[in-house]
Design a protein around this motif. Structure first.
Motif, mmCIF file in Angstrom:
data_model
loop_
_atom_site.group_PDB
_atom_site.id
_atom_site.type_symbol
_atom_site.label_atom_id
_atom_site.label_comp_id
_atom_site.label_asym_id
_atom_site.label_seq_id
_atom_site.Cartn_x
_atom_site.Cartn_y
_atom_site.Cartn_z
ATOM 1 N N GLN A 194 31.777 -30.946 -5.790
ATOM 2 C CA GLN A 194 30.469 -30.313 -5.596
ATOM 3 C C GLN A 194 29.564 -31.330 -4.918
ATOM 4 N N PHE A 195 28.832 -30.871 -3.959
ATOM 5 C CA PHE A 195 27.868 -31.763 -3.304
ATOM 6 C C PHE A 195 26.807 -30.917 -2.612
ATOM 7 N N GLN A 196 25.808 -31.598 -2.054
ATOM 8 C CA GLN A 196 24.800 -30.883 -1.274
ATOM 9 C C GLN A 196 25.139 -31.007 0.195
ATOM 10 N N LEU A 197 25.192 -29.879 0.881
ATOM 11 C CA LEU A 197 25.422 -29.910 2.323
ATOM 12 C C LEU A 197 24.186 -29.317 2.994
ATOM 13 N N ASN A 198 23.503 -30.155 3.727
ATOM 14 C CA ASN A 198 22.277 -29.748 4.418
ATOM 15 C C ASN A 198 21.295 -29.054 3.471
ATOM 16 N N GLY A 199 21.136 -29.667 2.295
ATOM 17 C CA GLY A 199 20.121 -29.210 1.349
ATOM 18 C C GLY A 199 20.578 -28.113 0.408
ATOM 19 N N LYS A 200 21.793 -27.598 0.624
ATOM 20 C CA LYS A 200 22.255 -26.511 -0.240
ATOM 21 C C LYS A 200 23.424 -26.983 -1.108
ATOM 22 N N PRO A 201 23.397 -26.654 -2.412
ATOM 23 C CA PRO A 201 24.545 -27.034 -3.244
ATOM 24 C C PRO A 201 25.792 -26.241 -2.831
ATOM 25 N N VAL A 202 26.895 -26.951 -2.652
ATOM 26 C CA VAL A 202 28.143 -26.284 -2.249
ATOM 27 C C VAL A 202 29.288 -26.858 -3.068
ATOM 28 N N GLN A 203 30.374 -26.104 -3.120
ATOM 29 C CA GLN A 203 31.596 -26.683 -3.676
ATOM 30 C C GLN A 203 32.762 -26.404 -2.743
ATOM 31 N N MET B 71 33.485 -26.290 6.964
ATOM 32 C CA MET B 71 32.388 -25.582 6.298
ATOM 33 C C MET B 71 31.309 -25.156 7.300
ATOM 34 N N GLY B 72 31.648 -25.184 8.591
ATOM 35 C CA GLY B 72 30.765 -24.609 9.605
ATOM 36 C C GLY B 72 29.896 -25.589 10.349
ATOM 37 N N GLU C 18 23.148 -29.875 11.825
ATOM 38 C CA GLU C 18 22.754 -28.503 11.488
ATOM 39 C C GLU C 18 21.620 -28.486 10.467
ATOM 40 N N GLY C 19 21.524 -29.543 9.650
ATOM 41 C CA GLY C 19 20.485 -29.606 8.633
ATOM 42 C C GLY C 19 19.185 -30.216 9.132
ATOM 43 N N LEU C 20 19.180 -30.625 10.383
ATOM 44 C CA LEU C 20 17.998 -31.296 10.941
ATOM 45 C C LEU C 20 17.580 -30.611 12.239
ATOM 46 N N VAL D 131 30.030 -25.004 21.139
ATOM 47 C CA VAL D 131 30.268 -24.499 22.497
ATOM 48 C C VAL D 131 31.487 -25.146 23.165
ATOM 49 N N TYR D 132 32.191 -25.999 22.451
ATOM 50 C CA TYR D 132 33.353 -26.671 23.037
ATOM 51 C C TYR D 132 34.648 -25.988 22.581
ATOM 52 N N THR D 133 35.735 -26.354 23.223
ATOM 53 C CA THR D 133 37.009 -25.680 22.985
ATOM 54 C C THR D 133 37.358 -25.554 21.506
ATOM 55 N N GLU D 134 37.377 -26.695 20.811
ATOM 56 C CA GLU D 134 37.812 -26.674 19.403
ATOM 57 C C GLU D 134 36.867 -25.838 18.541
ATOM 58 N N ASP D 135 35.561 -25.843 18.904
ATOM 59 C CA ASP D 135 34.581 -25.078 18.117
ATOM 60 C C ASP D 135 34.827 -23.575 18.236
ATOM 61 N N LEU D 136 35.395 -23.170 19.363
ATOM 62 C CA LEU D 136 35.518 -21.738 19.654
ATOM 63 C C LEU D 136 36.859 -21.160 19.222
ATOM 64 N N ALA D 137 37.811 -22.016 18.926
ATOM 65 C CA ALA D 137 39.162 -21.533 18.621
ATOM 66 C C ALA D 137 39.146 -20.647 17.383
#
Lengths: 152, 768
Positions: free
Chosen positions: A4-13, A29-30, A74-76, B25-31
């Motif tokens: 469990q940790f915080q990712l960009n201000g949100k708690p996640v697991q 995780m995106g 993404e968090g900034l 927007v790069y290759t790996e991001d879009l796969a």
């Protein structure tokens, strides 16, 4: 194993393997801003913050994120766009692949150093490689960004 | 066309918010999720035959989708070089071959559900190799007893002097005048040999691509490439399937610099998807990108130059030995630039340029920014510097006596005339910037350190004359905004933006009114690709042509709607109106009206090619500080003045220049390439392959001395490649002025200088 940790201000697991690397976890995780340019902690592209301190996520086990605050670009978003605008106004982002890791360290430097001079800026950012720009435009952009309030 | 609003302005790149915002927007991001992971098992030997390859156990491992060996791939040879068909590069590749030709050559392809599954399976593949003697020394490769390509189905499509029975990838000669007798009569001569290694482009995004089958069962390939249309053709050749079955899409690219003008990685996921029907992705590790990719051709260049008592250069003789490695990608073409883009910098009575390109059992070479010109210019400019030093003439003054001038016909450059050239102005401006008169040749700093200055000139081309094609399609949409469809490849350089700047000025509209669509081979007009410094010059002209025909169509359509003669009308970018009359219609209304009851598309589709390749020119000057004891070099200052014709976007042109100089500094001072006796490349990570950091490049200052190129868009020439060419010779000469040691093999290391300055410390042995 589960962490469990915080990712960009949100708690996640997350369910991870003992050898999962933080870089791969946050991408999964995106957080696609985090890039891998080498596997040897030389390029700085994978820079994220662990408790507000920049780390190379290619060289940090995901398990170490347990209980910590992890921040990626993404968090900034707002800050990244502002600092990034200075970079783009110099044409310095070029291919952009190193931009997220670079900006993570620029924003960390802004928090850590008080009015750094040119040499201090270069030293702080020395671990961020860029193959496109030759670094001059990045330096112009960083200086303008740090002085933006004086610029008006 | 009204006033220029965007051409010449420091416009921010259209994709900047995405790039600095870290958007996917790069290759790996879009796969897509669930892509098979594709990896390649690589040869540990420089030269071997695969006697037996047992994949039985590996194929049974959990999560493995397929494992392919030389027995599973088509047997027709092809080239991975991204060049227009018929390619000058020989057809010497198979996707997987029974004969492996360098340490790192592909042995098997493994595809599975995860990295871990693939890694485990790779370890279970049992290969029995018959080790063969390798050809590792490129100086001994020609007519060597061991052949790198003995196979019968090796094929050369173009008359480039290739002969696989002699390890020759190309061979040729070009000359004018009697070089030998003129050199014999010269008062002063220099004859030296210079060596440039196989430097890596080292773009931050390694090679990568993913593929999938679409609704129609066609192979879709999303690749980080500079040459989408060539990828389509090369995949068709490699897989032996019709080109109509393939679509290639280029997303944002994390740098190319020529590396991605070779189809290094695409074939592997392509064959996996084609055979399994499943999406598949390959991501090269940095290790693979260092040992099995497409670096600069190693070249050893012998130069003879001679001048008279007054310092008038009489003749230049260049012989280039180029090492293409295991395969011939870009071998026959890169070598040409080593002479054709170095010798024409000077007016001489005679020249000779001869070359051999040889196969060896080393990593295959490819295209790297400068494309042979970099190597040739290091050699010729170094020789000229040595000649000037020998006759005690300032190398700036020596060049002012001998350099090419606007209007000159350049015999060593295919007889082309320099219609736009401000090289002389570049020289005086650069000398002013660095303070040449005060600093030449060197200054002892009194602290064990000495500073020296050095100079070099450079040229390149703008597209490949009579070969390259730039195309755009442009259409008007409702409300009157434009879509500009391009087939070139923005790889961070900003060509999407630059072409939109030109289009906006041609159409007298706002930049925001131009939507740029990057390359998709199903949709985009054919463009040979972004290489050979072609895009601004060639595709830019296609933009101008397309805008001209679109303006004509707008007038014609407006005349129909306004019920008058089109000769009465003018278009100001917003409205079409009668010059002497009341009738008018807005572009917005035209855009909307054509969406209904219309028989003619308001679209234009134009291609451009050029019979000439106008050279950009530049001058670079370096100031270095050398430690007299250790030989450590610090780059203090680097100035450059560039003539790229009209500067379309000063910010992007400046960063191109600074970036190219940065790479040039890297190859000159830091980036070494060495091999073990068995042919294994040692600098296989960023730990050993030392890219310059921001603390290693000193201060780089750039100015422009624009000429006007009549054949280019708005007077523009190219800039992308020329900018890498001056650092090596300029820094080498600056170091020589500081230490009296001329290093002729890059990189210039402290060790080489120390040995050169203090031979007594090392006993025997030549420093350079």
């Amino acid at each position: 194993m589960k962490i469990q940790f915080q990712l960009n201000g949100k708690p996640v697991q997350a369910e991870i393997q003992p050898d999962t690397i933080l870089l791969d976890l946050v991408r999964k995780m995106g957080c696609k801003s985090v890039k891998r340019g080498c596997e040897t902690s030389n390029c700085g592209l994978c820079t994220v913050w662990m408790d507000e301190k920049p780390v190379l996520s290619c060289s940090v086990l995901a398990a170490r994120a347990e209980g910590r605050r992890i921040t990626t670009l993404e968090g900034l978003e707002k800050e990244a766009q502002e600092a990034g605008r200075y970079l783009a106004e110099e044409g310095g982002e070029q291919c952009g692949f190193c931009s997220p890791g670079f900006l993570m360290n620029v924003l960390a430097m802004e928090r850590e150093l008080d009015s750094p001079d040119e040499e201090e800026i270069k030293e702080y950012l020395a671990g961020n490689l860029c193959r496109c720009s030759g670094y001059m435009s990045q330096l112009r952009a960083v200086k303008r960004y740090l002085n933006r309030r004086k610029e008006g | 066309m009204g006033e220029k609003r965007y051409v010449g302005a420091p416009v921010v790149k259209k994709d900047a918010p995405s790039l600095v915002g870290g958007r996917p927007v790069y290759t790996e991001d879009l796969a897509p999720e669930g892509c098979l992971v594709v990896k390649v098992l690589r040869s540990p030997y420089a030269h071997a035959l695969i006697q037996r390859i047992d994949c039985q156990e590996a194929r049974k491992m959990p999560g493995i989708a397929c494992i392919l060996t030389w027995e599973d791939v088509p047997g027709k040879r092809f080239t991975m070089a991204g060049q227009t068909y018929p390619e000058p590069s020989p057809y010497d590749r198979l996707i997987l071959d029974r004969r492996v030709r360098f340490v790192g050559d592909a042995v098997a392809i493994i595809a599975g559900e995860s990295n871990q599954a693939v890694d485990k399976a790779m370890k279970r593949i049992k290969v029995t190799y018959q080790e063969l003697d390798p050809v590792l020394d490129f100086r001994a490769a020609k007519d060597h007893a061991v052949l790198v390509h003995p196979e019968d189905n090796w094929k050369s499509l173009a008359p480039v002097g290739a002969d696989n029975r002699r390890n020759l990838c190309a061979s040729g000669i070009d000359e004018k005048g009697d070089v030998d007798s003129i050199l014999a009569s010269c008062a002063h001569k220099v004859e030296q040999t210079y060596h440039v290694k196989a430097n890596q482009q080292a773009m931050m995004e390694t090679f990568r691509a993913y593929s999938y089958l679409d609704t129609y069962g066609r192979l879709n390939m999303v690749a980080s490439t500079q040459v989408p249309f060539h990828v389509r053709r090369i995949l068709a050749h490699a897989l032996d399937i019709p080109k109509s079955k393939i679509r290639v899409i280029k997303p944002r690219i994390g740098g190319g610099f020529g590396a991605k003008q070779t189809v290094v990685a695409e074939v592997y996921p392509a064959i996996v998807t084609w055979l399994t029907g499943k999406p598949a992705q390959i991501i090269y590790s940095r290790y693979e990108s260092q040992i099995a990719s497409s670096p600069r051709h190693e070249m050893e260049i012998r130069v003879r130059v001679g001048c008279d008592q007054e310092g008038i250069l009489k003749a230049i003789d260049v012989y280039t030995l180029s090492n293409t490695g295991a395969y011939g990608e870009h071998g026959p073409t890169t070598v040409g630039l080593s002479g054709h883009k170095s010798i024409p910098l000077y007016r001489t009575e005679a020249f000779r340029f001869a070359y051999d390109v040889v196969y060896t059992n080393r990593m295959s070479s490819g295209a790297y920014r400068g494309y042979g010109a970099t190597q040739g210019i290091f050699a010729v400019e170094s020789a000229v510097n040595e000649l000037a030093d020998q006759i005690h003439m300032d190398p700036v003054a020596f060049r002012e006596k001998n350099m090419v001038r606007q209007g000159d016909v350049m015999p060593a450059y295919y007889g082309e005339q320099a219609m736009s050239c401000t090289l002389n102005q570049c020289m005086s401006q650069a000398a002013e910037m660095i303070g040449w008169k005060e600093k030449f040749p060197c200054r002892d700093m009194g602290n064990g350190k000495v500073r020296g200055v050095g100079v070099a000139m450079a040229m390149q081309g703008s597209a490949i004359s009579g070969v390259d094609v730039g195309s755009v399609a442009m259409k008007i949409n409702d409300d009157g905004f434009y879509t500009l469809m391009v087939g070139c490849s923005d790889m961070g350089t900003g060509c999407d933006t630059i072409l939109a700047q030109m289009a906006a000025d041609c159409m007298d509209c706002d930049l925001e009114d131009i939507v740029v669509h990057g390359t998709d081979t199903d949709i985009s007009p054919y463009d040979s690709g972004s290489y050979a410094s072609s895009t601004t010059y060639l595709t830019g002209m296609a933009v101008m042509k397309a805008c001209e025909s679109l303006r004509e169509k707008i007038l014609k359509k407006a005349a129909q709607y306004l019920n008058c003669d089109e000769a009465e009308l003018e278009f100001d970018g917003r409205k079409v109106r009668q010059v002497k009359g009341e009738k008018e219609i807005s572009l917005k209304d035209i855009g909307n009206q054509i969406m209904c009851n219309n028989e003619e598309a308001l679209a234009a589709w134009e291609s451009h090619t050029s019979p000439i390749s106008p050279p950009p020119f530049m001058v670079g000057m370096a100031e270095v500080e050398v430690d007299k004891e250790t030989g450590e070099v610090e780059l203090i200052d680097y100035v450059a003045v560039v003539d790229c014709g009209t500067v379309i976007n000063p910010n992007l042109a400046r960063v191109q220049t600074e970036g190219g100089i940065g790479q040039g500094i890297g190859m000159t001072l830091y980036e070494d390439v060495t091999y073990t006796e068995k042919g294994q490349m040692l600098e296989n990570s960023f730990m050993q392959y030392k890219l310059p950091t921001r603390q290693d490049v000193g201060k780089v200052r750039v100015e422009f001395a624009p000429s006007y190129e009549p054949s280019g868009p708005f007077g523009a020439k190219s800039i992308g490649e020329i900018v890498i060419n001056t650092p090596a010779p300029a820094i080498a000469s600056a170091v020589c002025h500081a230490t009296r040691v001329q290093v002729r093999e890059l990189p210039i290391t402290a060790e080489k200088l120390c040995r050169g300055m203090h031979p007594e410390w090392f006993g025997h042995g030549s420093p350079t």
